[in-house]
Scaffold this motif. Structure first.
Motif, PDB file in Angstrom:
ATOM      1  N   SER A  70      73.154  48.007   8.420  1.00  0.00           N
ATOM      2  CA  SER A  70      72.151  46.980   8.663  1.00  0.00           C
ATOM      3  C   SER A  70      72.868  45.681   8.997  1.00  0.00           C
ATOM      4  O   SER A  70      74.078  45.563   8.852  1.00  0.00           O
ATOM      5  CB  SER A  70      71.236  46.793   7.445  1.00  0.00           C
ATOM      6  OG  SER A  70      71.969  46.289   6.342  1.00  0.00           O
ATOM      7  N   ILE A  71      72.086  44.719   9.456  1.00  0.00           N
ATOM      8  CA  ILE A  71      72.585  43.382   9.751  1.00  0.00           C
ATOM      9  C   ILE A  71      71.864  42.411   8.831  1.00  0.00           C
ATOM     10  O   ILE A  71      70.647  42.527   8.623  1.00  0.00           O
ATOM     11  CB  ILE A  71      72.351  43.023  11.230  1.00  0.00           C
ATOM     12  CG1 ILE A  71      73.217  43.916  12.122  1.00  0.00           C
ATOM     13  CG2 ILE A  71      72.646  41.550  11.503  1.00  0.00           C
ATOM     14  CD1 ILE A  71      72.959  43.753  13.606  1.00  0.00           C
ATOM     15  N   LYS A  72      72.604  41.482   8.248  1.00  0.00           N
ATOM     16  CA  LYS A  72      72.018  40.480   7.370  1.00  0.00           C
ATOM     17  C   LYS A  72      71.753  39.205   8.168  1.00  0.00           C
ATOM     18  O   LYS A  72      72.609  38.736   8.911  1.00  0.00           O
ATOM     19  CB  LYS A  72      72.956  40.157   6.204  1.00  0.00           C
ATOM     20  CG  LYS A  72      73.433  41.369   5.417  1.00  0.00           C
ATOM     21  CD  LYS A  72      72.326  42.070   4.671  1.00  0.00           C
ATOM     22  CE  LYS A  72      72.902  43.179   3.792  1.00  0.00           C
ATOM     23  NZ  LYS A  72      71.837  43.921   3.081  1.00  0.00           N
ATOM     24  N   MET A  73      70.555  38.653   7.999  1.00  0.00           N
ATOM     25  CA  MET A  73      70.198  37.425   8.695  1.00  0.00           C
ATOM     26  C   MET A  73      69.866  36.336   7.675  1.00  0.00           C
ATOM     27  O   MET A  73      69.268  36.609   6.625  1.00  0.00           O
ATOM     28  CB  MET A  73      68.978  37.650   9.594  1.00  0.00           C
ATOM     29  CG  MET A  73      68.649  36.461  10.490  1.00  0.00           C
ATOM     30  SD  MET A  73      67.020  36.550  11.259  1.00  0.00           S
ATOM     31  CE  MET A  73      65.993  35.867   9.941  1.00  0.00           C
ATOM     32  N   PHE A  74      70.281  35.115   7.982  1.00  0.00           N
ATOM     33  CA  PHE A  74      70.005  33.968   7.126  1.00  0.00           C
ATOM     34  C   PHE A  74      69.432  32.852   7.992  1.00  0.00           C
ATOM     35  O   PHE A  74      69.881  32.646   9.119  1.00  0.00           O
ATOM     36  CB  PHE A  74      71.279  33.481   6.428  1.00  0.00           C
ATOM     37  CG  PHE A  74      72.018  34.563   5.690  1.00  0.00           C
ATOM     38  CD1 PHE A  74      71.766  34.811   4.356  1.00  0.00           C
ATOM     39  CD2 PHE A  74      72.958  35.346   6.346  1.00  0.00           C
ATOM     40  CE1 PHE A  74      72.432  35.815   3.676  1.00  0.00           C
ATOM     41  CE2 PHE A  74      73.640  36.357   5.677  1.00  0.00           C
ATOM     42  CZ  PHE A  74      73.367  36.583   4.340  1.00  0.00           C
ATOM     43  N   VAL A  75      68.458  32.150   7.467  1.00  0.00           N
ATOM     44  CA  VAL A  75      67.877  31.002   8.164  1.00  0.00           C
ATOM     45  C   VAL A  75      68.342  29.743   7.448  1.00  0.00           C
ATOM     46  O   VAL A  75      68.093  29.574   6.245  1.00  0.00           O
ATOM     47  CB  VAL A  75      66.339  31.070   8.184  1.00  0.00           C
ATOM     48  CG1 VAL A  75      65.767  29.854   8.899  1.00  0.00           C
ATOM     49  CG2 VAL A  75      65.869  32.350   8.858  1.00  0.00           C
ATOM     50  N   SER A  76      69.030  28.865   8.159  1.00  0.00           N
ATOM     51  CA  SER A  76      69.592  27.654   7.556  1.00  0.00           C
ATOM     52  C   SER A  76      69.051  26.415   8.241  1.00  0.00           C
ATOM     53  O   SER A  76      68.624  26.450   9.406  1.00  0.00           O
ATOM     54  CB  SER A  76      71.126  27.674   7.660  1.00  0.00           C
ATOM     55  OG  SER A  76      71.666  28.764   6.949  1.00  0.00           O
ATOM     56  N   PHE A  91      73.769  31.332   2.111  1.00  0.00           N
ATOM     57  CA  PHE A  91      73.754  32.763   1.838  1.00  0.00           C
ATOM     58  C   PHE A  91      72.874  33.133   0.645  1.00  0.00           C
ATOM     59  O   PHE A  91      72.901  34.271   0.196  1.00  0.00           O
ATOM     60  CB  PHE A  91      75.181  33.256   1.567  1.00  0.00           C
ATOM     61  CG  PHE A  91      76.083  33.214   2.771  1.00  0.00           C
ATOM     62  CD1 PHE A  91      75.906  34.091   3.825  1.00  0.00           C
ATOM     63  CD2 PHE A  91      77.122  32.297   2.840  1.00  0.00           C
ATOM     64  CE1 PHE A  91      76.736  34.051   4.930  1.00  0.00           C
ATOM     65  CE2 PHE A  91      77.961  32.253   3.939  1.00  0.00           C
ATOM     66  CZ  PHE A  91      77.773  33.141   4.993  1.00  0.00           C
ATOM     67  N   SER A  92      72.126  32.165   0.113  1.00  0.00           N
ATOM     68  CA  SER A  92      71.366  32.446  -1.108  1.00  0.00           C
ATOM     69  C   SER A  92      70.178  33.372  -0.871  1.00  0.00           C
ATOM     70  O   SER A  92      69.726  34.049  -1.787  1.00  0.00           O
ATOM     71  CB  SER A  92      70.895  31.136  -1.745  1.00  0.00           C
ATOM     72  OG  SER A  92      70.096  30.394  -0.837  1.00  0.00           O
ATOM     73  N   GLU A  93      69.642  33.400   0.349  1.00  0.00           N
ATOM     74  CA  GLU A  93      68.516  34.283   0.646  1.00  0.00           C
ATOM     75  C   GLU A  93      68.789  35.018   1.949  1.00  0.00           C
ATOM     76  O   GLU A  93      68.987  34.401   2.985  1.00  0.00           O
ATOM     77  CB  GLU A  93      67.217  33.489   0.766  1.00  0.00           C
ATOM     78  CG  GLU A  93      66.752  32.871  -0.546  1.00  0.00           C
ATOM     79  CD  GLU A  93      65.369  32.261  -0.426  1.00  0.00           C
ATOM     80  OE1 GLU A  93      64.562  32.804   0.346  1.00  0.00           O
ATOM     81  OE2 GLU A  93      65.119  31.255  -1.089  1.00  0.00           O
ATOM     82  N   GLU A  94      68.785  36.330   1.890  1.00  0.00           N
ATOM     83  CA  GLU A  94      69.097  37.127   3.073  1.00  0.00           C
ATOM     84  C   GLU A  94      67.885  37.939   3.524  1.00  0.00           C
ATOM     85  O   GLU A  94      66.992  38.260   2.743  1.00  0.00           O
ATOM     86  CB  GLU A  94      70.264  38.079   2.784  1.00  0.00           C
ATOM     87  CG  GLU A  94      69.942  39.158   1.769  1.00  0.00           C
ATOM     88  CD  GLU A  94      71.134  40.078   1.514  1.00  0.00           C
ATOM     89  OE1 GLU A  94      70.911  41.280   1.341  1.00  0.00           O
ATOM     90  OE2 GLU A  94      72.268  39.575   1.451  1.00  0.00           O
ATOM     91  N   VAL A  95      67.861  38.248   4.809  1.00  0.00           N
ATOM     92  CA  VAL A  95      66.882  39.155   5.390  1.00  0.00           C
ATOM     93  C   VAL A  95      67.657  40.354   5.926  1.00  0.00           C
ATOM     94  O   VAL A  95      68.595  40.181   6.709  1.00  0.00           O
ATOM     95  CB  VAL A  95      66.092  38.484   6.540  1.00  0.00           C
ATOM     96  CG1 VAL A  95      65.088  39.463   7.129  1.00  0.00           C
ATOM     97  CG2 VAL A  95      65.389  37.223   6.045  1.00  0.00           C
ATOM     98  N   GLU A  96      67.294  41.535   5.492  1.00  0.00           N
ATOM     99  CA  GLU A  96      68.001  42.732   5.940  1.00  0.00           C
ATOM    100  C   GLU A  96      67.311  43.306   7.167  1.00  0.00           C
ATOM    101  O   GLU A  96      66.107  43.567   7.164  1.00  0.00           O
ATOM    102  CB  GLU A  96      68.055  43.781   4.831  1.00  0.00           C
ATOM    103  CG  GLU A  96      68.870  45.002   5.230  1.00  0.00           C
ATOM    104  CD  GLU A  96      69.091  45.968   4.085  1.00  0.00           C
ATOM    105  OE1 GLU A  96      70.021  46.789   4.170  1.00  0.00           O
ATOM    106  OE2 GLU A  96      68.320  45.904   3.107  1.00  0.00           O
ATOM    107  N   LEU A  97      68.094  43.509   8.218  1.00  0.00           N
ATOM    108  CA  LEU A  97      67.597  44.063   9.474  1.00  0.00           C
ATOM    109  C   LEU A  97      68.185  45.450   9.658  1.00  0.00           C
ATOM    110  O   LEU A  97      69.390  45.594   9.884  1.00  0.00           O
ATOM    111  CB  LEU A  97      67.989  43.157  10.646  1.00  0.00           C
ATOM    112  CG  LEU A  97      67.655  41.668  10.512  1.00  0.00           C
ATOM    113  CD1 LEU A  97      68.216  40.893  11.698  1.00  0.00           C
ATOM    114  CD2 LEU A  97      66.150  41.455  10.396  1.00  0.00           C
ATOM    115  N   VAL A  98      67.364  46.478   9.549  1.00  0.00           N
ATOM    116  CA  VAL A  98      67.842  47.848   9.686  1.00  0.00           C
ATOM    117  C   VAL A  98      67.557  48.329  11.101  1.00  0.00           C
ATOM    118  O   VAL A  98      66.588  47.893  11.738  1.00  0.00           O
ATOM    119  CB  VAL A  98      67.191  48.782   8.644  1.00  0.00           C
ATOM    120  CG1 VAL A  98      67.539  48.347   7.244  1.00  0.00           C
ATOM    121  CG2 VAL A  98      65.681  48.820   8.832  1.00  0.00           C
ATOM    122  N   PRO A  99      68.383  49.225  11.630  1.00  0.00           N
ATOM    123  CA  PRO A  99      68.175  49.710  12.997  1.00  0.00           C
ATOM    124  C   PRO A  99      66.933  50.590  13.106  1.00  0.00           C
ATOM    125  O   PRO A  99      66.390  51.058  12.104  1.00  0.00           O
ATOM    126  CB  PRO A  99      69.454  50.502  13.287  1.00  0.00           C
ATOM    127  CG  PRO A  99      69.981  50.886  11.951  1.00  0.00           C
ATOM    128  CD  PRO A  99      69.595  49.786  11.018  1.00  0.00           C
TER     129      PRO A  99
END
Length: 287
Positions: A70-76, A91-99
């Motif tokens: 998966s790819i981890k996404m962060f909004v800053s 990096f305190s809150e991540e969104v996991e993006l799975v294929p």
């Protein structure tokens, strides 16, 4: 991006010429890529934002080592920067993006301004103390200082470069043991209160299957014109072989195990502001 990780990038429905890209390293996440739009978004729909097609490249590693990826996404907040001028990644809150999926993420902007002492326990971060703007930055900086003091090195590449301190050697058991001990210490004594002023992005995350069997051909053509390297070519060839022997449904599943589509845009143009004000003055509070 190297090795074909980013297959397609659109911003405001045009090629990403108005998006700056910066690569950095994280001890926890490895290579990180920060995309910062140069121009603002003027509308709130899925075509007025960021649209990416990303490749997790699972086929490069083999099932013996990676069962899923998966790819981890962060909004800053783009206004929070490091001393070198680059955007700080929270990096305190991540969104996991799975294929195998289209990930649609809408953002609502909230800006909160809290009262400090004596009304509440919060900290006025302003970047004056070594570029510290948030509680998360404070905690990371404090932990790295303790690692440097107790281990004579740190495992954070960005901090080591910024403070000119030595990096720990992961092959050195003494370094590794010391750093692991500091990372696992939940009572490290860092005095990092919540920020008095902060902007957060409230996310709504929805997913759908992608690519569908009916769109297999167009996605395969895009991959074939974009991906480079021996492992990528082998993946494309194996997908073509699956198509010939087992049909589009199985070939689509082969692609879905590696690629994903991401859309990020604002839900509303306005920003919600939350401000605290004193009901009693300071003298009445402490009396």
């Amino acid at each position: 991006w190297e090795n074909g990780m980013m297959i397609s990038c659109l911003y405001n429905d045009e090629d990403c010429v108005d998006v700056s890209l910066r690569r950095s390293s994280s001890q926890l996440y490895g290579n990180c890529y920060t995309l910062t739009p140069i121009h603002v978004v003027n509308f709130t729909n899925s075509r007025q934002g960021l649209a990416l097609i990303l490749n997790t490249e699972t086929y490069q590693y083999g099932s013996l080592f990676v069962s899923d990826a998966s790819i981890k996404m962060f909004v800053s907040d783009p206004e929070i920067t490091l001393p070198d001028g680059s955007t700080s990644i929270d990096f305190s809150e991540e969104v996991e993006l799975v294929p195998g999926q289209t990930h649609t993420i809408t953002l609502e902007q909230h800006h909160t301004k809290k009262l400090g002492l004596p009304y509440s326990y919060c900290t006025e971060y302003g970047g004056a103390d070594g570029g510290i703007f948030t509680q998360f930055q404070c905690e990371v900086d404090c932990l790295n200082r303790q690692k440097h003091e107790k281990c004579s090195c740190v495992d954070d590449v960005e901090y080591a470069s910024r403070k000119s301190v030595p990096l720990c050697d992961p092959a050195n058991e003494v370094d590794k043991s010391c750093v692991d001990e500091q990372n696992s210490d939940q009572t490290n004594g860092c005095d990092c209160g919540p920020s008095c002023h902060y902007r957060e992005y409230i996310r709504t995350h929805s997913v759908t299957t992608w690519p569908l069997d009916t769109s297999y051909a167009s996605v395969y053509r895009l991959l074939n014109s974009t991906l480079e390297g021996d492992s990528s070519k082998k993946f494309l060839q194996s997908t073509a072989d699956v198509l010939e022997s087992r049909g589009e449904k199985e070939a689509s599943a082969n692609i879905r195990s590696n690629v994903l589509r991401l859309r990020v845009y604002l839900a509303f143009m306005e920003e919600t502001h939350i401000s605290e004000r004193p009901v009693y003055d300071a003298k009445r509070v402490v009396s």
